[in-house]
Design a protein around this motif. Sequence first.
Motif, PDB file in Angstrom:
ATOM      1  N   HIS A   1       0.859  -1.181   0.000  1.00 17.65           N
ATOM      2  CA  HIS A   1       0.000   0.000   0.000  1.00 17.65           C
ATOM      3  C   HIS A   1       0.894   1.229   0.000  1.00 17.65           C
ATOM      4  CE1 HIS A   1       0.894   0.672   4.276  1.00 17.65           C
ATOM      5  NE2 HIS A   1       0.792  -0.625   4.397  1.00 17.65           N
ATOM      6  N   GLY A   2       0.309   2.412  -0.209  1.00 20.48           N
ATOM      7  CA  GLY A   2       1.089   3.650  -0.165  1.00 20.48           C
ATOM      8  C   GLY A   2       1.950   3.877  -1.385  1.00 20.48           C
ATOM      9  N   MET A   3       1.483   3.457  -2.567  1.00 27.57           N
ATOM     10  CA  MET A   3       2.283   3.621  -3.779  1.00 27.57           C
ATOM     11  C   MET A   3       2.454   5.086  -4.172  1.00 27.57           C
ATOM     12  SD  MET A   3       3.332   0.745  -4.674  1.00 27.57           S
ATOM     13  CE  MET A   3       3.280   0.379  -2.939  1.00 27.57           C
ATOM     14  N   ILE A   4       1.574   5.948  -3.699  1.00 24.52           N
ATOM     15  CA  ILE A   4       1.634   7.356  -4.077  1.00 24.52           C
ATOM     16  C   ILE A   4       2.920   8.009  -3.558  1.00 24.52           C
ATOM     17  CG2 ILE A   4       0.394   8.344  -2.103  1.00 24.52           C
ATOM     18  CD1 ILE A   4      -0.420   9.204  -5.703  1.00 24.52           C
ATOM     19  N   LYS A   5       3.428   7.526  -2.439  1.00 19.31           N
ATOM     20  CA  LYS A   5       4.643   8.117  -1.886  1.00 19.31           C
ATOM     21  C   LYS A   5       5.920   7.449  -2.398  1.00 19.31           C
ATOM     22  CE  LYS A   5       3.217   6.865   2.239  1.00 19.31           C
ATOM     23  NZ  LYS A   5       3.076   6.611   3.663  1.00 19.31           N
ATOM     24  N   ARG A   6       5.794   6.339  -3.114  1.00 18.33           N
ATOM     25  CA  ARG A   6       6.974   5.670  -3.689  1.00 18.33           C
ATOM     26  C   ARG A   6       7.338   6.342  -5.005  1.00 18.33           C
ATOM     27  NH1 ARG A   6       6.780   3.225   0.921  1.00 18.33           N
ATOM     28  NH2 ARG A   6       5.482   1.403   1.135  1.00 18.33           N
ATOM     29  N   THR A   7       8.599   6.228  -5.374  1.00 20.17           N
ATOM     30  CA  THR A   7       9.000   6.777  -6.668  1.00 20.17           C
ATOM     31  C   THR A   7       8.511   5.848  -7.774  1.00 20.17           C
ATOM     32  OG1 THR A   7      11.113   5.624  -6.651  1.00 20.17           O
ATOM     33  CG2 THR A   7      11.065   7.826  -5.660  1.00 20.17           C
ATOM     34  N   ALA A   8       8.360   6.398  -8.955  1.00 19.26           N
ATOM     35  CA  ALA A   8       7.922   5.597 -10.104  1.00 19.26           C
ATOM     36  C   ALA A   8       8.942   4.503 -10.399  1.00 19.26           C
ATOM     37  CB  ALA A   8       7.727   6.491 -11.314  1.00 19.26           C
ATOM     38  N   LYS A   9      10.215   4.806 -10.181  1.00 19.41           N
ATOM     39  CA  LYS A   9      11.281   3.833 -10.431  1.00 19.41           C
ATOM     40  C   LYS A   9      11.159   2.640  -9.483  1.00 19.41           C
ATOM     41  CE  LYS A   9      16.306   3.505 -10.552  1.00 19.41           C
ATOM     42  NZ  LYS A   9      17.559   4.235 -10.293  1.00 19.41           N
ATOM     43  N   PHE A  10      10.854   2.910  -8.226  1.00 15.37           N
ATOM     44  CA  PHE A  10      10.687   1.823  -7.247  1.00 15.37           C
ATOM     45  C   PHE A  10       9.528   0.913  -7.637  1.00 15.37           C
ATOM     46  CE2 PHE A  10       8.457   0.044  -3.641  1.00 15.37           C
ATOM     47  CZ  PHE A  10       9.464  -0.656  -2.997  1.00 15.37           C
ATOM     48  N   VAL A  11       8.390   1.521  -7.970  1.00 21.58           N
ATOM     49  CA  VAL A  11       7.196   0.743  -8.327  1.00 21.58           C
ATOM     50  C   VAL A  11       7.464  -0.100  -9.569  1.00 21.58           C
ATOM     51  CG1 VAL A  11       4.788   0.915  -9.034  1.00 21.58           C
ATOM     52  CG2 VAL A  11       5.657   2.402  -7.256  1.00 21.58           C
ATOM     53  N   ARG A  12       8.150   0.475 -10.535  1.00 25.65           N
ATOM     54  CA  ARG A  12       8.464  -0.222 -11.781  1.00 25.65           C
ATOM     55  C   ARG A  12       9.418  -1.389 -11.540  1.00 25.65           C
ATOM     56  NH1 ARG A  12       9.759   4.195 -14.153  1.00 25.65           N
ATOM     57  NH2 ARG A  12      12.003   3.968 -13.961  1.00 25.65           N
ATOM     58  N   ASN A  13      10.447  -1.148 -10.749  1.00 28.17           N
ATOM     59  CA  ASN A  13      11.468  -2.180 -10.526  1.00 28.17           C
ATOM     60  C   ASN A  13      10.992  -3.299  -9.617  1.00 28.17           C
ATOM     61  OD1 ASN A  13      13.267  -0.881 -12.136  1.00 28.17           O
ATOM     62  ND2 ASN A  13      14.398   0.100 -10.463  1.00 28.17           N
ATOM     63  N   SER A  14       9.956  -3.062  -8.817  1.00 33.75           N
ATOM     64  CA  SER A  14       9.512  -4.112  -7.911  1.00 33.75           C
ATOM     65  C   SER A  14       8.260  -4.838  -8.404  1.00 33.75           C
ATOM     66  CB  SER A  14       9.311  -3.554  -6.508  1.00 33.75           C
ATOM     67  OG  SER A  14       8.652  -2.339  -6.522  1.00 33.75           O
ATOM     68  N   ALA A  15       8.087  -4.884  -9.700  1.00 31.32           N
ATOM     69  CA  ALA A  15       6.983  -5.662 -10.263  1.00 31.32           C
ATOM     70  C   ALA A  15       7.353  -7.142 -10.271  1.00 31.32           C
ATOM     71  CB  ALA A  15       6.695  -5.194 -11.684  1.00 31.32           C
ATOM     72  N   GLY A  16       6.343  -8.002 -10.265  1.00 23.09           N
ATOM     73  CA  GLY A  16       6.589  -9.440 -10.371  1.00 23.09           C
ATOM     74  C   GLY A  16       6.999 -10.069  -9.049  1.00 23.09           C
ATOM     75  N   THR A  17       7.560 -11.247  -9.141  1.00 21.89           N
ATOM     76  CA  THR A  17       8.002 -11.980  -7.951  1.00 21.89           C
ATOM     77  C   THR A  17       9.482 -12.291  -8.064  1.00 21.89           C
ATOM     78  OG1 THR A  17       7.443 -14.099  -8.947  1.00 21.89           O
ATOM     79  CG2 THR A  17       5.761 -13.068  -7.586  1.00 21.89           C
ATOM     80  N   MET A  18      10.055 -12.768  -6.957  1.00 20.92           N
ATOM     81  CA  MET A  18      11.469 -13.137  -6.958  1.00 20.92           C
ATOM     82  C   MET A  18      11.645 -14.424  -6.166  1.00 20.92           C
ATOM     83  SD  MET A  18      12.908 -10.344  -4.296  1.00 20.92           S
ATOM     84  CE  MET A  18      12.057 -10.044  -2.779  1.00 20.92           C
TER      85      MET A  18
END
Length: 66
Positions: free
Chosen positions: A31-48
Amino acid sequence: MPKMKTKSAAKKRFSFTASGRVKAGPAGKRHGMIKRTAKFVRNSAGTMILNDSDAKIVKKYMPYDR
């Protein structure tokens, strides 16, 4: 002996691959994606796949899910 219990928090957050490795989603993206940078949201897609030391802890929490 009574059955061991699975940690409810762990079963919601982790799953296992067919070879028994542990899959996890990215940390900090529930939650709280509005305060994350776009780069963070983009790079943390998917699973690991978790590394072995972390996977060992998760497997202890989920005794029957292997």
